[in-house]
Design a protein around this motif. Structure first.
Motif, mmCIF file in Angstrom:
data_model
loop_
_atom_site.group_PDB
_atom_site.id
_atom_site.type_symbol
_atom_site.label_atom_id
_atom_site.label_comp_id
_atom_site.label_asym_id
_atom_site.label_seq_id
_atom_site.Cartn_x
_atom_site.Cartn_y
_atom_site.Cartn_z
ATOM 1 N N SER A 1 12.382 -48.374 -24.704
ATOM 2 C CA SER A 1 11.298 -48.663 -25.657
ATOM 3 C C SER A 1 11.257 -50.148 -25.967
ATOM 4 C CB SER A 1 11.511 -47.925 -26.975
ATOM 5 O OG SER A 1 11.396 -46.558 -26.774
ATOM 6 N N ALA A 2 12.434 -50.726 -26.170
ATOM 7 C CA ALA A 2 12.492 -52.162 -26.478
ATOM 8 C C ALA A 2 11.976 -52.983 -25.299
ATOM 9 C CB ALA A 2 13.919 -52.568 -26.838
ATOM 10 N N GLN A 3 12.264 -52.506 -24.072
ATOM 11 C CA GLN A 3 11.767 -53.224 -22.876
ATOM 12 C C GLN A 3 10.246 -53.195 -22.831
ATOM 13 O OE1 GLN A 3 13.600 -51.192 -19.611
ATOM 14 N NE2 GLN A 3 15.387 -52.535 -19.547
ATOM 15 N N ILE A 4 9.680 -52.025 -23.127
ATOM 16 C CA ILE A 4 8.212 -51.906 -23.114
ATOM 17 C C ILE A 4 7.602 -52.808 -24.190
ATOM 18 C CG2 ILE A 4 6.268 -50.347 -23.543
ATOM 19 C CD1 ILE A 4 7.304 -49.378 -21.040
ATOM 20 N N ALA A 5 8.206 -52.791 -25.374
ATOM 21 C CA ALA A 5 7.689 -53.645 -26.457
ATOM 22 C C ALA A 5 7.746 -55.114 -26.029
ATOM 23 C CB ALA A 5 8.494 -53.416 -27.731
ATOM 24 N N GLN A 6 8.830 -55.496 -25.376
ATOM 25 C CA GLN A 6 8.964 -56.876 -24.902
ATOM 26 C C GLN A 6 7.891 -57.207 -23.862
ATOM 27 O OE1 GLN A 6 11.098 -59.162 -26.253
ATOM 28 N NE2 GLN A 6 9.802 -60.551 -25.040
ATOM 29 N N LEU A 7 7.622 -56.226 -22.978
ATOM 30 C CA LEU A 7 6.574 -56.421 -21.968
ATOM 31 C C LEU A 7 5.210 -56.632 -22.622
ATOM 32 C CD1 LEU A 7 7.030 -53.829 -19.092
ATOM 33 C CD2 LEU A 7 6.595 -56.276 -18.865
ATOM 34 N N ILE A 8 4.929 -55.839 -23.647
ATOM 35 C CA ILE A 8 3.635 -55.971 -24.336
ATOM 36 C C ILE A 8 3.515 -57.382 -24.920
ATOM 37 C CG2 ILE A 8 2.251 -55.128 -26.294
ATOM 38 C CD1 ILE A 8 3.410 -52.315 -25.736
ATOM 39 N N LEU A 9 4.614 -57.865 -25.492
ATOM 40 C CA LEU A 9 4.609 -59.226 -26.049
ATOM 41 C C LEU A 9 4.449 -60.283 -24.953
ATOM 42 C CD1 LEU A 9 7.472 -58.957 -28.697
ATOM 43 C CD2 LEU A 9 5.041 -59.368 -29.156
ATOM 44 N N ASP A 10 5.173 -60.086 -23.830
ATOM 45 C CA ASP A 10 5.094 -61.042 -22.715
ATOM 46 C C ASP A 10 3.678 -61.122 -22.149
ATOM 47 O OD1 ASP A 10 7.753 -61.538 -22.913
ATOM 48 O OD2 ASP A 10 8.349 -60.403 -21.131
ATOM 49 N N LEU A 11 3.053 -59.953 -22.000
ATOM 50 C CA LEU A 11 1.715 -59.923 -21.394
ATOM 51 C C LEU A 11 0.706 -60.638 -22.273
ATOM 52 C CD1 LEU A 11 1.656 -56.319 -19.990
ATOM 53 C CD2 LEU A 11 1.762 -58.466 -18.713
ATOM 54 N N LYS A 12 0.875 -60.477 -23.572
ATOM 55 C CA LYS A 12 -0.018 -61.166 -24.498
ATOM 56 C C LYS A 12 0.125 -62.680 -24.303
ATOM 57 C CE LYS A 12 -0.013 -62.252 -29.339
ATOM 58 N NZ LYS A 12 -1.228 -62.121 -30.127
ATOM 59 N N LYS A 13 1.381 -63.110 -24.168
ATOM 60 C CA LYS A 13 1.636 -64.547 -24.032
ATOM 61 C C LYS A 13 1.202 -65.071 -22.665
ATOM 62 C CE LYS A 13 5.729 -65.224 -26.176
ATOM 63 N NZ LYS A 13 7.107 -65.200 -25.799
#
Ligand code: ATP
Ligand code: MG
Length: 269
Positions: free
Chosen positions: A178-190
Motif C-alpha cells: 500500500s505504501a508503495q502504491i501511495a508513493q507511486l501516486i505521489l511520484d506520478l503527480k511530480k
C-alpha cells in the motif's frame, strides 16, 4: 494556483430505479491536484468514475469537462476524453490471457501508430517505474495482487494520460505494498504532472497522497476540504469515517430495523 477546473460537477443527480444515489453533487477538480474521494461501501464512488468516463448517463445537473457538458460530447469528443484519462479500475486491472508485456502494448497498438520498437522501450520504462521490469513476460496469474495493481497502472501510463482515476488502488494490499502504491501516486503527480482522483477507504494512503479530500455520504459530498480540515473537523460523520469508529452517524441502525422487520415479516413503516 490556476482556478479553472478540469472537471466540475454541478447539482449532479442520479438514480437507479427508485434508489436515489446522488441528490445533487457539487465538486471541482483542478489541474495538477490529487483529489481523494472517500465514502462508505455503496455510496456511489465507483459509479461516479463510470459517469466521468461517459460510460453511464446521469439524470440531472452537469458534468463539465473543461466547461463542456459531458453528456453533449460527440462520439469523437468522448473518445478523445477517454484517451487522456488513465483509469485503474477497482477490479480486473489486466487481461488474464496476456502477459504483462502484451497487456501494456495493447492500448498503444490499438490507439496509436507508434513503431513497435518504441512501444517495447515504453513498456520497459513504465514497468521500471512501477518496479515490475523483471516480470515483463509473466502472466497476470503469476503476479501478486499488488503487482497486478502496479501492472494496471503501468498499462494506464502507456497512453501518457493527463488524468488518472484510481479506484481503491490499495484495497487488499499489505501495508508495505500500500505504501508503495501511495508513493507511486505521489511520484506520478511530480514526474508527469497528472491530475488525479483517488477513491479509497485507506485513510493512511488518503492522507499521504491528498491535496484535497471529499467525503461522499448521504447522497452528497458531506465535506470537501484539505487534509488538515479533515484531520481537525469535529463533524461526527467525518470523525467516524476518518477514525474508523464503529458507532456514529454512518452506523446502519435503520438497516438493523429493516433486517429485523424482514425476519419477522413486518412492514417497516
Ligand atoms: N448499473 C446499476 N444498476 C443498478 N444499481 C447500480 C448500478 N451500478 C451501481 N448500482 C448501485 O449503486 C450503488 C453504488 O455502487 P458503487 O459501486 O458506485 O459503490 P461504491 O461506493 O464504489 O462501493 P464500494 O466501496 O463497495 O466499492 C450500489 O447500491 C449499487 O448497487
Ligand atoms: Mg467501488
Amino acid at each position: 494556483m490556476p482556478r479553472e477546473p478540469m472537471i466540475e460537477l454541478k447539482g449532479l443527480r442520479k438514480s437507479f430505479g427508485d434508489q436515489v444515489l446522488y441528490d445533487g453533487l457539487d465538486l471541482q477538480v483542478f489541474p495538477g491536484e490529487t483529489l481523494v474521494i472517500m465514502g462508505g461501501s455503496g455510496s456511489g464512488k465507483s459509479t461516479l468514475l463510470r459517469i466521468l468516463m461517459g460510460h453511464l448517463p446521469y439524470d440531472e445537473g452537469s458534468v463539465l469537462i473543461h466547461s463542456h457538458e459531458l453528456q453533449d460530447f460527440s462520439r469523437r469528443e468522448l473518445n478523445a476524453w477517454r484517451l487522456i484519462v488513465g483509469v485503474l479500475f477497482q477490479t480486473g486491472a489486466l487481461f488474464n490471457s496476456m502477459s504483462l508485456r502484451e497487456n501494456l502494448a495493447l492500448p498503444v497498438r490499438e490507439h496509436t501508430d507508434l513503431p513497435e520498437e518504441l512501444i517495447q522501450i515504453m513498456i520497459k520504462i513504465y514497468l521500471q517505474l512501477v518496479g515490475l521490469r523483471e516480470s515483463i513476460d509473466r502472466m497476470p496469474s503469476e503476479l501478486s495482487g499488488g503487482m497486478k495493481k502496479r501492472g494496471g497502472l503501468a498499462r494506464a501510463l502507456m497512453m501518457q494520460p493527463r488524468m488518472l482515476f484510481y479506484d481503491e488502488p490499495t484495497a487488499g494490499l499489505d501495508p508495505v505494498s500500500s505504501a508503495q502504491i501511495a508513493q507511486l501516486i505521489l511520484d506520478l503527480k511530480k514526474k508527469m504532472d497528472v491530475t488525479s482522483i483517488v477513491i479509497t477507504h485507506d485513510m493512511k494512503a488518503a492522507f499521504e497522497v491528498a491535496d484535497r479530500m471529499a467525503l461522499l455520504a448521504g447522497k452528497r459530498f458531506h465535506l470537501i476540504g484539505t487534509p488538515e480540515e479533515f484531520r481537525t473537523s469535529k463533524d461526527p460523520l467525518v470523525r467516524q469515517f476518518v477514525d474508523g469508529l464503529l458507532e456514529g452517524p454512518l452506523s446502519p441502525q435503520s438497516d438493523q430495523q429493516a433486517y429485523e422487520a424482514d425476519l419477522l415479516h413486518r412492514d417497516t413503516d
